[in-house]
Structure formats: structure tokens, C-alpha cells
Motif scaffolding. Structure first.
Motif, PDB file in Angstrom:
ATOM      1  N   ARG A 108      37.740  36.428  39.460  1.00 13.82           N
ATOM      2  CA  ARG A 108      38.237  37.765  38.600  1.00 13.82           C
ATOM      3  C   ARG A 108      37.383  38.792  38.953  1.00 13.82           C
ATOM      4  N   ARG A 109      37.652  40.081  39.054  1.00 15.55           N
ATOM      5  CA  ARG A 109      36.995  41.069  39.339  1.00 15.55           C
ATOM      6  C   ARG A 109      36.392  41.827  38.065  1.00 15.55           C
ATOM      7  N   THR A 110      35.193  41.622  37.673  1.00 10.14           N
ATOM      8  CA  THR A 110      34.759  42.222  36.529  1.00 10.14           C
ATOM      9  C   THR A 110      33.773  43.240  36.696  1.00 10.14           C
ATOM     10  N   ASP A 148      48.517  38.142  41.755  1.00 14.63           N
ATOM     11  CA  ASP A 148      47.476  38.333  40.813  1.00 14.63           C
ATOM     12  C   ASP A 148      46.304  39.422  41.488  1.00 14.63           C
ATOM     13  N   PRO A 149      46.725  40.963  41.195  1.00 13.39           N
ATOM     14  CA  PRO A 149      45.798  41.949  41.780  1.00 13.39           C
ATOM     15  C   PRO A 149      44.474  41.681  41.406  1.00 13.39           C
ATOM     16  N   GLN A 150      44.136  41.075  40.374  1.00 12.48           N
ATOM     17  CA  GLN A 150      42.577  41.015  40.082  1.00 12.48           C
ATOM     18  C   GLN A 150      41.731  39.904  40.729  1.00 12.48           C
ATOM     19  N   PHE A 151      42.483  39.234  41.879  1.00 10.36           N
ATOM     20  CA  PHE A 151      41.903  37.881  42.316  1.00 10.36           C
ATOM     21  C   PHE A 151      41.103  38.476  43.312  1.00 10.36           C
ATOM     22  N   ASP A 152      39.967  38.090  43.535  1.00  6.89           N
ATOM     23  CA  ASP A 152      39.051  38.288  44.661  1.00  6.89           C
ATOM     24  C   ASP A 152      38.528  36.863  45.347  1.00  6.89           C
ATOM     25  N   GLU A 177      30.038  39.541  38.137  1.00  7.90           N
ATOM     26  CA  GLU A 177      30.118  38.136  38.649  1.00  7.90           C
ATOM     27  C   GLU A 177      28.908  37.760  38.988  1.00  7.90           C
ATOM     28  N   ARG A 217      34.361  36.500  45.399  1.00 14.98           N
ATOM     29  CA  ARG A 217      34.020  36.141  44.212  1.00 14.98           C
ATOM     30  C   ARG A 217      34.212  34.606  43.652  1.00 14.98           C
ATOM     31  N   SER A 222      46.791  37.045  45.834  1.00 12.04           N
ATOM     32  CA  SER A 222      46.187  38.439  45.626  1.00 12.04           C
ATOM     33  C   SER A 222      47.706  39.222  45.091  1.00 12.04           C
ATOM     34  N   PRO A 227      42.149  33.441  32.307  1.00 14.45           N
ATOM     35  CA  PRO A 227      41.532  33.657  33.533  1.00 14.45           C
ATOM     36  C   PRO A 227      41.112  32.449  34.080  1.00 14.45           C
TER      37      PRO A 227
END
Length: 214
Positions: free
Chosen positions: A24-26, A77-81, A29, A84, A74, A203
Motif C-alpha cells: 500500500r502506498r501511504t 487496486d491502484p494503491q498497490f506498489d 512504509e 513496497r 495494479s 489492506p
């Protein structure tokens, strides 16, 4: 003194929550860290980086199938990286191992699927029955690489290969060393698979399979 206690509590809370933010992009991380041959031993060291990890294009992954699967994840789930996620998986690897070594079934159960938790528990009970305990140390994680990724029925799966060096010691009920050495690191290779329902508000990624690497 009150300030020091508060800071210590905050540090513990952050460490326990590292595993819950895989992929998750926060913007905050931290990097993440096997069970023996079924679930092989070792001791984690969860490090906190002072800089953000370099973001590497998904296309640089060695497996075309993995790159395609990560793009599919992705897309839903656009927040997936991916980068990370790997850093988080390394921390989870260490945390699960540490819990296994000290026999903490409760913590293991929070991070893994039921069948995997049962396998860890069986190994813990087996060594307890003969009065043995593990005194292991994770020396280094040499590699953590995504081997495969896919989305099935709105559930994302990522298989990641870990290559690590561990110092492993088995002691009897009196604390005597009966196997291994803390001065000699042993290379180990494992493949763990994590899953997550991509439409879920939760998440968390769950460890759903552990294998020895071929």
C-alpha cells in the motif's frame, strides 16, 4: 520519563503494524522481514529505513508472468506498489519467523491463513513435546524476489522467493545446545505466497502458503 514511555509505546505499535501495509502506498512504509523445512528456523531483524526505497519498474522483474500479474493487480487496486510490497514482505518474513521460533501461535495466527497457522502450530507443539526450543538469528535476507503474481476471482496472489542466511541453534529443556551453531550462518531458500481480496477495505495481505524453494 513520561515522554520516553510514550515514544516506546509508539515504536512498539508501529512495529506490530508493519505487516498490515504490504503493497500500500501511504508515503510512510517501512521495510518488512520462513517457517521450518516445512517451516524452517531463523531470527528476524526488522529494520526501519531512513529513506524511501527506489521505485523500480514492474517490467524489470525477471519473470514476464510476474510482470503481467502485477499489472493485473495494479489495474484493480491502484494503491498497490510492487516495490513496497517486497519491502513489506521482508518484514513479514522476519516477524512470522520470530513468532515461530519463540512459539507465539497467537501472533502467527494474525498474519497467516488457518491451514498455514496449523502447520506452524504442529511444528511448535512437536518441539515442545520433546523439550526443545529454538535459538535462531536472521543474519541477512540476501534476496526477496517476486516469482509470480495473479488475480483470481477478485483475489490477488503474489509468490515471493526469499534467500536468507540464518544462524540456527536447537537447545534442550536445560538450555544445552543439541544442534546448530550461532557462529555459522546457513543459507536457506523459501517461497511464500501472500493473498488479498482486492475489493476488500482491509489492506492486509495474508500468508497463505509456505514452501522450500526448488
Amino acid at each position: 520519563m513520561t515522554t520516553l514511555i510514550i515514544l516506546a509505546m509508539v515504536f512498539v505499535f508501529v512495529a506490530l503494524r508493519l505487516w498490515s501495509v504490504l503493497g500500500r502506498r501511504t508515503g510512510h512504509e517501512q521495510p518488512m522481514a520462513k517457517a521450518d523445512a516445512v517451516l524452517a528456523p531463523r531470527t528476524p531483524a526488522v529494520s526501519v529505513p531512513t529513506t524511501e526505497p527506489a521505485v523500480t519498474p514492474i517490467d524489470n522483474l525477471p519473470s514476464p508472468a510476474a510482470a503481467t500479474g502485477l499489472r493485473a493487480i495494479s489495474a484493480v487496486d491502484p494503491q498497490f506498489d510492487a516495490v513496497r510490497f517486497v519491502e513489506g514482505a521482508k518484514n513479514a518474513y522476519a516477524m512470522v519467523l520470530e513468532a515461530f521460533w519463540r512459539g507465539d501461535e497467537e501472533q502467527i495466527g494474525q498474519m497467516v491463513e488457518t491451514e498455514v497457522a496449523q502447520a506452524f502450530a504442529a511444528a511448535i507443539h512437536e518441539r515442545e513435546a520433546v523439550g526443545e526450543h529454538l535459538d535462531n538469528r536472521l543474519v541477512s535476507v540476501e534476496m526477496a524476489q517476486i516469482e509470480d503474481a495473479r488475480v483470481e476471482n477478485q483475489v490477488a496472489f503474489i509468490r515471493i522467493r526469499f534467500e536468507a542466511d540464518i544462524a540456527a541453534v536447537t537447545r534442550d529443556r536445560d538450555g544445552n545446545v543439541i544442534a546448530g551453531s550461532l557462529t555459522d550462518a546457513v543459507p536457506t531458500q523459501d517461497v511464500w505466497t501472500f493473498r488479498r481480496a482486492v475489493r476488500s477495505a482491509d489492506p492486509n495481505w495474508i500468508l497463505c502458503e509456505t514452501d522450500e524453494a526448488a
